[in-house]
Design a protein around this motif. Structure first.
Motif, PDB file in Angstrom:
ATOM      1  N   TRP A   1       0.810  -1.196   0.000  1.00  0.00           N
ATOM      2  CA  TRP A   1       0.000   0.000   0.000  1.00  0.00           C
ATOM      3  C   TRP A   1       0.853   1.259   0.000  1.00  0.00           C
ATOM      4  O   TRP A   1       0.391   2.321  -0.440  1.00  0.00           O
ATOM      5  N   GLY A   2       2.087   1.165   0.518  1.00  0.00           N
ATOM      6  CA  GLY A   2       2.964   2.323   0.451  1.00  0.00           C
ATOM      7  C   GLY A   2       3.242   2.715  -0.985  1.00  0.00           C
ATOM      8  O   GLY A   2       3.037   3.867  -1.396  1.00  0.00           O
ATOM      9  N   LEU A   3       3.692   1.742  -1.774  1.00  0.00           N
ATOM     10  CA  LEU A   3       3.950   2.014  -3.186  1.00  0.00           C
ATOM     11  C   LEU A   3       2.649   2.235  -3.942  1.00  0.00           C
ATOM     12  O   LEU A   3       2.541   3.133  -4.781  1.00  0.00           O
ATOM     13  N   GLY A   4       1.625   1.429  -3.635  1.00  0.00           N
ATOM     14  CA  GLY A   4       0.351   1.553  -4.339  1.00  0.00           C
ATOM     15  C   GLY A   4      -0.296   2.908  -4.139  1.00  0.00           C
ATOM     16  O   GLY A   4      -0.914   3.453  -5.062  1.00  0.00           O
ATOM     17  N   ALA A   5      -0.162   3.484  -2.943  1.00  0.00           N
ATOM     18  CA  ALA A   5      -0.769   4.788  -2.677  1.00  0.00           C
ATOM     19  C   ALA A   5      -0.107   5.895  -3.469  1.00  0.00           C
ATOM     20  O   ALA A   5      -0.736   6.924  -3.755  1.00  0.00           O
ATOM     21  N   ASP A   6       1.164   5.730  -3.830  1.00  0.00           N
ATOM     22  CA  ASP A   6       1.838   6.710  -4.685  1.00  0.00           C
ATOM     23  C   ASP A   6       1.528   6.498  -6.157  1.00  0.00           C
ATOM     24  O   ASP A   6       1.644   7.423  -6.963  1.00  0.00           O
TER      25      ASP A   6
ATOM     26  N   TYR B   1      -8.166   4.710  -2.372  1.00  0.00           N
ATOM     27  CA  TYR B   1      -8.586   3.315  -2.485  1.00  0.00           C
ATOM     28  C   TYR B   1      -8.110   2.485  -1.292  1.00  0.00           C
ATOM     29  O   TYR B   1      -8.875   1.721  -0.690  1.00  0.00           O
ATOM     30  N   ALA B   2      -6.844   2.630  -0.961  1.00  0.00           N
ATOM     31  CA  ALA B   2      -6.301   1.871   0.165  1.00  0.00           C
ATOM     32  C   ALA B   2      -6.973   2.275   1.467  1.00  0.00           C
ATOM     33  O   ALA B   2      -7.266   1.430   2.326  1.00  0.00           O
ATOM     34  N   PHE B   3      -7.217   3.559   1.629  1.00  0.00           N
ATOM     35  CA  PHE B   3      -7.865   4.068   2.841  1.00  0.00           C
ATOM     36  C   PHE B   3      -9.235   3.427   3.042  1.00  0.00           C
ATOM     37  O   PHE B   3      -9.634   3.094   4.154  1.00  0.00           O
ATOM     38  N   ASN B   4      -9.959   3.225   1.942  1.00  0.00           N
ATOM     39  CA  ASN B   4     -11.334   2.745   2.033  1.00  0.00           C
ATOM     40  C   ASN B   4     -11.455   1.243   2.255  1.00  0.00           C
ATOM     41  O   ASN B   4     -12.443   0.788   2.844  1.00  0.00           O
ATOM     42  N   ILE B   5     -10.487   0.439   1.807  1.00  0.00           N
ATOM     43  CA  ILE B   5     -10.681  -1.015   1.855  1.00  0.00           C
ATOM     44  C   ILE B   5      -9.794  -1.733   2.857  1.00  0.00           C
ATOM     45  O   ILE B   5     -10.048  -2.901   3.171  1.00  0.00           O
TER      46      ILE B   5
ATOM     47  N   GLY C   1      -2.109  -3.572   8.468  1.00  0.00           N
ATOM     48  CA  GLY C   1      -0.728  -3.138   8.689  1.00  0.00           C
ATOM     49  C   GLY C   1      -0.289  -1.932   7.905  1.00  0.00           C
ATOM     50  O   GLY C   1       0.739  -1.341   8.210  1.00  0.00           O
ATOM     51  N   GLY C   2      -1.046  -1.552   6.875  1.00  0.00           N
ATOM     52  CA  GLY C   2      -0.643  -0.385   6.103  1.00  0.00           C
ATOM     53  C   GLY C   2      -1.223   0.913   6.614  1.00  0.00           C
ATOM     54  O   GLY C   2      -0.972   1.979   6.039  1.00  0.00           O
ATOM     55  N   ASN C   3      -1.974   0.847   7.701  1.00  0.00           N
ATOM     56  CA  ASN C   3      -2.633   2.064   8.186  1.00  0.00           C
ATOM     57  C   ASN C   3      -1.654   3.102   8.713  1.00  0.00           C
ATOM     58  O   ASN C   3      -1.934   4.311   8.643  1.00  0.00           O
ATOM     59  N   LEU C   4      -0.521   2.673   9.250  1.00  0.00           N
ATOM     60  CA  LEU C   4       0.475   3.650   9.681  1.00  0.00           C
ATOM     61  C   LEU C   4       0.994   4.460   8.500  1.00  0.00           C
ATOM     62  O   LEU C   4       1.386   5.621   8.650  1.00  0.00           O
ATOM     63  N   VAL C   5       0.992   3.846   7.314  1.00  0.00           N
ATOM     64  CA  VAL C   5       1.406   4.548   6.105  1.00  0.00           C
ATOM     65  C   VAL C   5       0.292   5.467   5.613  1.00  0.00           C
ATOM     66  O   VAL C   5       0.496   6.654   5.366  1.00  0.00           O
TER      67      VAL C   5
END
Length: 544
Positions: free
Chosen positions: A146-151, A157-161, A194-198
């Motif tokens: 999600w770190g790379l995907g969010a960029d 999208y990551a925030f919502n799912i 686990g990606g929520n900190l990002v």
């Protein structure tokens, strides 16, 4: 949505505003000048602010020789965000992003809470530290994913799912019939949460006015709240004997439902939070992400919509952004390619100073990722070997667990105040937190009674959250916006790798020696020193 359209829609100006071009030239001329001379960098900064008709603050990376077009647009967007100020939308983000923080800590503690009764029910077959490795592995993969995907595809999208994946996996994990299946779904729980900190720090920061960036540090209080919730859930289900078997010989699913109820309850709670995040906030893509993709019209539309909804001024127009020219170098031609990945990685090393900052941040996350879990892995055996009398009931264990985690809520509150003091800033707040924690960790080696145990545990939880909470906020603050999630994701991934390593070390190494304890103390002190030497200080400046 109230934004200004260009007078000639068939042509787009690619010239940079005169005030910005001249400031960049001045900066390049003066960059090697004397600090106190008339052409020194401090004078350059003064000219930058004076010549910009809209300057309301200094952007952290504005003088780092990055793309001048991106710097110009970022400056305008930061001014617009400052002009709008804090709104009820930011309050919603504080709570709903905080849910992600809480879930991240909740899932870390879930596996440690249920590992004993679950392993006992399954006959103690398999690798005892398997759940620890499973959850850290899932969190490691998601931090990178999600770190790379969010960029690449955006933050929204990551925030919502992410929380939805976490909640469903936790519920299913509670019904698993064997150790291996439980480990698999625990890893999915880690992947979901686990990606929520990002994501949560990145999304919140990219909407924050510069004067309110200290709230990002305060948001870490949600981490402690998540631990408290886990503690109370475990306290309620893992204490009653009707739901918890005593020995392996008579342990079945029928008389050992406690740990399963913990997973079901936690999954249901996270599911509710995931629905609230989607229905209450209806998150739009962040304006700073849209800048990097060249979506100037959407940037203006997002900010103008926010201003209109809450009756705030916003003077940013589409013409102003287009007059700066096109942004280049933030993405490759093909978003789904290795080249796109390399663009975001190289962006974290764009200049020597940014490179140093990136490396030091990753080093800090690595050190704390090893020191904290390793200490608590070794501590029980160490204290037992030194004659500590800590015989307490199961009820008292979970009571102490709740008290310790409650203490960690208040560390970020203090850190939020300290990091906004110009004399300390973010860096020296982390120095204080690191040294305080090292001192309490060292003092823990002298614990001999249950009262001492709970007292020092609470002190450690409080002081460590001062450091941790500030590091959580500092990391995205100083990373370039177009590559922020990637850099933040790698930092969190470094932390997860060390969590996996601590479980392996605990299995193969002796736990009665004092050496690991002192190594952890040394790491904590080193973390404080490294923080004090970070090249950027965000206090009084705005994220770029």
């Amino acid at each position: 949505m109230g934004y200004e359209t260009p007078s000639n829609s068939t042509s787009t100006s690619t010239s940079t505003p005169n005030w910005f071009s001249k400031d960049v030239e001045d900066h390049k001329k003066n960059k090697k000048g004397s600090l106190v001379g008339s052409s020194g960098p401090l004078i350059g900064r003064t000219r930058w602010r004076r010549r910009s008709s809209r300057a309301s603050g200094e952007d952290i990376l504005a003088l780092q020789d990055l793309d001048p077009t991106m710097n110009a647009k970022m400056h305008l967007v930061n001014n617009a965000i400052d002009e709008i100020g804090w709104t009820p939308y930011h309050t919603k983000l504080f709570f709903l992003n905080g849910f992600g923080y809480a879930v991240d800590s909740l899932i870390l503690l879930l596996q440690s809470a249920i590992v004993g009764p679950a392993y006992r029910e399954f006959g103690k077959h398999g690798y005892e530290k398997g759940l620890t490795i499973a959850v850290y592995s899932g969190m490691l993969i998601e931090a990178l994913f999600w770190g790379l995907g969010a960029d690449i595809v955006g933050r929204r999208y990551a925030f919502n799912i992410s929380l939805l994946v976490c909640s469903l996996s936790a519920t299913i994990a509670g019904a698993m019939p064997n150790w291996a299946a439980l480990g698999f779904f625990v890893s999915l729980v880690g992947f979901g949460g686990g990606g929520n900190l990002v994501l949560d720090t990145t999304v919140f920061l990219e909407y924050l006015p510069g004067s309110k960036q200290w709230v990002l540090t305060l948001m870490a209080a949600w981490w402690g709240l998540g631990q408290v919730v886990t503690g109370f859930i475990a306290w309620g289900f893992l204490v009653p004997t009707k739901w918890n078997c005593a020995t392996v010989e008579n342990c079945t699913m029928a008389n050992n439902m406690g740990w399963r109820y913990v997973m079901f309850t936690s999954g249901a709670l996270v599911f509710v939070l995931s629905i609230v995040r989607v229905t209450v906030i209806r998150l739009k893509e962040t304006p700073k992400y849209l800048l990097g993709t060249g979506e100037d019209a959407q940037v203006v539309e997002t900010l103008q919509h926010l201003a209109e909804k809450y009756s705030r001024p916003c003077s940013l127009t589409l013409n102003q952004l287009r007059a700066c020219g096109p942004v280049i170098g933030t993405h490759s031609k093909n978003r789904l390619s290795v080249g796109e990945t390399m663009v975001h990685f190289r962006g974290l090393f764009a200049t020597p100073k940014i490179s140093l900052s990136t490396i030091m941040i990753w080093l800090s996350w690595t050190m704390v990722g090893l020191a904290y879990p390793l200490f608590y892995v070794f501590l029980p055996s160490y204290l037992e070997a030194r004659g500590a009398k800590l015989d307490i009931s199961r009820f008292d264990i979970w009571r102490n667990y709740a008290l310790t985690n409650m203490s960690s809520i208040f560390g970020p509150v203090l850190a939020g105040w300290l990091c906004n003091l110009p004399v300390l800033g973010r860096r020296y707040t982390m120095l204080i937190g690191g040294f305080m924690t090292a001192g309490f960790f060292l003092g823990y080696t002298r614990v001999r009674t249950a009262a001492q145990d709970i007292g020092v545990s609470c002190a450690i939880a409080f002081s460590l959250s001062v450091y941790y909470g500030t590091l959580y906020a500092y990391t995205p603050e100083v990373l370039p916006s177009a590559h922020r999630a990637t850099g933040n994701g790698i930092a969190v991934a470094c932390n997860r790798v060390m969590g996996i390593l601590s479980a392996v070390i605990a299995t193969v190494a002796g736990t009665s020696t004092a050496v690991p304890i002192y190594i952890c103390v040394g790491l904590l002190a080193a973390m404080g020193v490294v923080a004090a030497l970070f090249p950027f200080e965000p206090c009084g400046r705005r994220s770029s």
